[in-house]
Design a protein around this motif. Structure first.
Motif, mmCIF file in Angstrom:
data_model
loop_
_atom_site.group_PDB
_atom_site.id
_atom_site.type_symbol
_atom_site.label_atom_id
_atom_site.label_comp_id
_atom_site.label_asym_id
_atom_site.label_seq_id
_atom_site.Cartn_x
_atom_site.Cartn_y
_atom_site.Cartn_z
ATOM 1 N N SER A 439 -90.212 -45.025 -3.844
ATOM 2 C CA SER A 439 -90.839 -45.325 -5.143
ATOM 3 C C SER A 439 -91.733 -44.175 -5.591
ATOM 4 O O SER A 439 -91.726 -43.785 -6.777
ATOM 5 N N ALA A 440 -92.492 -43.623 -4.645
ATOM 6 C CA ALA A 440 -93.386 -42.514 -4.982
ATOM 7 C C ALA A 440 -92.589 -41.279 -5.400
ATOM 8 O O ALA A 440 -92.941 -40.581 -6.366
ATOM 9 N N TRP A 441 -91.505 -40.997 -4.691
ATOM 10 C CA TRP A 441 -90.684 -39.826 -5.020
ATOM 11 C C TRP A 441 -90.048 -39.974 -6.403
ATOM 12 O O TRP A 441 -90.095 -39.042 -7.215
ATOM 13 N N LEU A 442 -89.444 -41.128 -6.679
ATOM 14 C CA LEU A 442 -88.773 -41.331 -7.964
ATOM 15 C C LEU A 442 -89.761 -41.283 -9.123
ATOM 16 O O LEU A 442 -89.442 -40.769 -10.201
ATOM 17 N N ALA A 443 -90.977 -41.785 -8.900
ATOM 18 C CA ALA A 443 -92.002 -41.713 -9.945
ATOM 19 C C ALA A 443 -92.402 -40.271 -10.221
ATOM 20 O O ALA A 443 -92.604 -39.868 -11.382
ATOM 21 N N GLU A 451 -95.961 -30.848 -7.917
ATOM 22 C CA GLU A 451 -96.945 -30.753 -6.824
ATOM 23 C C GLU A 451 -96.784 -31.909 -5.844
ATOM 24 O O GLU A 451 -96.757 -31.706 -4.620
ATOM 25 N N THR A 452 -96.648 -33.111 -6.367
ATOM 26 C CA THR A 452 -96.462 -34.281 -5.479
ATOM 27 C C THR A 452 -95.143 -34.180 -4.708
ATOM 28 O O THR A 452 -95.096 -34.482 -3.525
ATOM 29 N N LEU A 453 -94.094 -33.725 -5.378
ATOM 30 C CA LEU A 453 -92.802 -33.611 -4.713
ATOM 31 C C LEU A 453 -92.880 -32.619 -3.563
ATOM 32 O O LEU A 453 -92.321 -32.866 -2.475
ATOM 33 N N ARG A 454 -93.533 -31.480 -3.785
ATOM 34 C CA ARG A 454 -93.630 -30.475 -2.730
ATOM 35 C C ARG A 454 -94.446 -31.005 -1.554
ATOM 36 O O ARG A 454 -94.136 -30.707 -0.379
ATOM 37 N N GLU A 455 -95.462 -31.790 -1.837
ATOM 38 C CA GLU A 455 -96.293 -32.348 -0.768
ATOM 39 C C GLU A 455 -95.536 -33.375 0.057
ATOM 40 O O GLU A 455 -95.784 -33.532 1.263
ATOM 41 N N MET A 456 -94.598 -34.062 -0.575
ATOM 42 C CA MET A 456 -93.862 -35.121 0.132
ATOM 43 C C MET A 456 -92.788 -34.582 1.058
ATOM 44 O O MET A 456 -92.397 -35.249 2.019
ATOM 45 N N LEU A 457 -92.316 -33.346 0.799
ATOM 46 C CA LEU A 457 -91.317 -32.768 1.687
ATOM 47 C C LEU A 457 -91.984 -32.197 2.921
ATOM 48 O O LEU A 457 -93.058 -31.599 2.846
ATOM 49 N N PRO A 458 -91.353 -32.358 4.099
ATOM 50 C CA PRO A 458 -91.948 -31.819 5.336
ATOM 51 C C PRO A 458 -91.987 -30.288 5.305
ATOM 52 O O PRO A 458 -91.186 -29.656 4.653
#
Length: 458
Positions: A439-443, A451-458
Motif C-alpha cells: 500500500s505504501a509503495w503504490l501510494a 524519495e519514499t520509493l528509494r527509501e523503501m528499496l533495500p
C-alpha cells in the motif's frame, strides 16, 4: 436404480474398464501485457464450445500424440475430420467462453448444478510503476469435492434402502419381508460404498496417471474391496502384443448375478421362507429393471406389470411416473457422488496446454519452454500436459507468474535501474506480499514520491 449404490456400484466401476477414451484437448494461450488474451483450442470428437463465440473455427484431423507439444495450426489452414480448431481474441481472461465441459448433458440448464468439470481462470496484471507483475491461474475443476461425494454417498445409501423396501413391498407377493435386505444396505452396503469411495481417493492420489492400455488394471483396488464383501470379480488380463488390458465381461456379469441372487435369497423372505428361483428373479427385476427375453419386448407382460410397479413407487416419492423426470430427481439427490473427472481415471483424456506470458517467467508448475526476458516485448512460454483425471477430486491448476521490468521508469523514479534481473524482481515482489509495504509503495508511485520509493528499496 439406487440400490446399486450398495451392491452394483462395484460392477458399474468394473464396466468402466471397457469405456473408450474421450477426445483429447489442446490449447494455446497468449496473455498480453494489457491483460487481453488470444486463445486457440483443438478438441477431438465433439467440440464442447459454441463456434460462434470464436473469430475462426473449423474442422481438423485428429493430431497424433507426438504432435501435441507443437503449436496448433490456424483453423483456416487445417483440413480433415474428427477434431475442431477454434481461435479467438478476448479483452480479458474473464471473457473467454467455455470450451471444455466434461459431464455436461444437452438438456442441462445453463446455471444448473450438474457437476460439470470445466476450466475456470483467474488472471491479474499488477502495476508497481517500476515493473509489472502478471499472474495466471487456470483450473480444470473436478465437478465435485470430497465433502459433496461423502454427502451424496450417504444420500445414495438412504435412497437405495428406501427403493428396496418400497418396490419389493409394492411388487412382491403378500407375506414378503424385505427388512433383511434394507438392513443389509443400511449397514454392510453403507460400509461397502464408503470403502469404494476411499479406494477412489487412493487411486486419485497415485503419483502417475494410468496408461490407457492399463486402465482395467487400475480397478484392482475396487476389485479387492468387493472381494472383502463377498463379490469376487475376475482379475484383468495383462496387456500383451499391444492389446490393452481387459476384463472378461461374461465372467464379471456372472459373478455379479450370482452375488445378487444369493443376497436376495438370504435377505428376503416370503411367509418366513427364503425366496425360490422364480421369486428371486422377480425381486431382481423389480429392483434393477426387467430384461425381456428373446422374442418379447418390455411392453408385454409380465414386464409391463413390473414397470408399472416401479413407476408407481417412483411417483410416490418424486411426483412423476416418467422415468426420465424421476431420473433427474434422483440425479439431484446423488449430485456430486463421484463427479465427471472420476470416470476419467479409467479412460485416458489428455490435455496439452501451451501458455505464453509477458516478460520473464518467475514461476510455473508446468514445463518451461522459454523463460523469456524481463524487458518490454519479451515473451515466456510454458507447457502443461496432464490427464483429465488429475482434476479428481480437488481440481487441477495450471499456474504461471512473470514480470516485465521498466528500466526507463526506474531511472525516472529511482535515479537508476535498481531492479535489473530475476533475483532482484523476486526480492521486490516478496516485499510487496506484505500489505502495508504494498500500500505504501503504490501510494508513493501514484504521488511520484521518488524519495519514499528509494527509501523503501533495500
Amino acid at each position: 436404480m439406487a440400490v446399486r449404490t450398495a451392491c452394483l456400484l462395484s460392477a458399474a466401476l468394473t464396466a468402466l474398464s471397457g469405456c473408450s477414451p474421450v477426445g483429447g484437448f489442446r490449447a494455446e494461450t497468449t496473455f498480453r501485457p494489457d491483460g487481453s488474451v488470444a486463445r486457440t483450442v483443438q478438441q477431438d470428437d465433439e467440440f464442447d464450445g459454441d463456434r460462434s463465440d470464436w473469430q475462426a473455427a473449423g474442422d481438423a484431423a485428429v493430431s497424433p500424440a507426438e504432435e501435441w507439444p507443437r503449436p496448433i495450426a490456424a483453423p483456416e489452414a487445417e483440413d480433415g475430420t474428427g477434431a475442431t480448431i477454434a481461435r479467438g481474441e478476448f479483452p480479458a481472461a474473464a471473457a473467454l467462453p467455455d470450451h471444455l465441459r466434461i459431464g455436461d448433458e444437452p438438456d442441462d440448464e445453463p446455471d444448473a448444478e450438474t457437476g460439470v468439470s470445466r476450466f475456470v481462470r483467474n488472471a491479474e496484471v499488477i502495476e508497481y510503476g517500476v515493473l509489472t507483475e502478471y499472474r495466471w491461474r487456470e483450473t480444470l475443476t473436478a465437478g465435485t469435492s470430497p465433502l459433496k461425494m461423502e454427502r451424496a454417498r450417504r444420500r445414495g445409501v438412504a435412497l437405495a434402502a428406501w427403493w428396496a423396501g418400497a418396490v419389493l413391498e409394492e411388487g412382491m407377493p403378500a407375506g414378503t419381508d424385505a427388512s433383511g435386505l434394507v438392513e443389509w444396505i443400511e449397514t454392510t452396503g453403507d460400509d461397502w460404498s464408503a470403502d469404494l469411495l476411499a479406494a477412489g481417493f487412493g487411486l486419485a492420489a497415485r503419483p502417475e496417471p494410468v496408461a490407457a492400455t492399463d486402465a482395467p488394471m487400475s480397478l484392482e483396488p475396487f476389485r479387492e474391496v468387493c472381494s472383502d464383501y463377498g463379490l469376487n470379480l475376475p482379475e484383468a488380463a495383462e496387456p500383451s502384443d499391444g492389446a490393452p488390458a481387459a476384463i472378461d465381461a461374461e465372467k464379471r456379469d456372472a459373478a455379479v448375478a450370482a452375488f445378487l441372487d444369493e443376497l436376495l435369497r438370504t435377505r428376503i423372505t416370503v411367509d418366513g421362507r427364503p425366496l425360490d428361483a422364480e421369486q428371486t428373479e422377480r425381486a431382481r427385476e423389480l429392483l434393477f429393471g426387467p430384461k425381456p427375453k428373446p422374442g418379447t419386448y418390455v411392453g408385454e407382460t409380465p414386464w409391463a406389470k413390473i414397470e408399472r410397479v416401479r413407476a408407481r413407487v417412483l411417483a410416490e416419492r418424486f411426483g412423476t411416473e416418467d422415468p426420465k423426470e424421476a431420473g433427474k430427481a434422483i440425479g439431484e439427490e446423488l449430485g456430486g457422488l463421484v463427479g465427471p473427472t472420476f470416470f476419467r481415471l479409467f479412460a485416458a483424456s489428455e490435455v496439452a496446454y501451451r501458455h505464453r506470458m509477458p516478460g520473464l517467467l518467475l514461476s510455473t508448475n508446468g514445463a518451461i519452454l522459454d523463460p523469456g526476458v524481463p524487458a518490454d516485448g519479451g515473451t515466456a512460454e510454458a507447457l502443461f500436459r496432464f490427464d483429465v483425471s488429475a482434476a479428481f477430486p480437488f481440481g487441477h491448476a495450471m499456474t504461471a507468474r512473470s514480470v516485465v521490468l521498466h528500466d526507463d521508469r526506474q531511472r525516472e523514479l529511482l535515479g537508476a535501474v535498481r531492479i535489473g534481473d530475476r533475483a532482484a524482481a523476486v526480492r521486490f515482489l516478496e516485499r510487496m506480499e506484505e500489505e502495508q509495504a504494498r500500500s505504501a509503495w503504490l501510494a508513493a508511485v501514484e504521488a511520484d514520491d521518488a524519495e519514499t520509493l528509494r527509501e523503501m528499496l533495500p
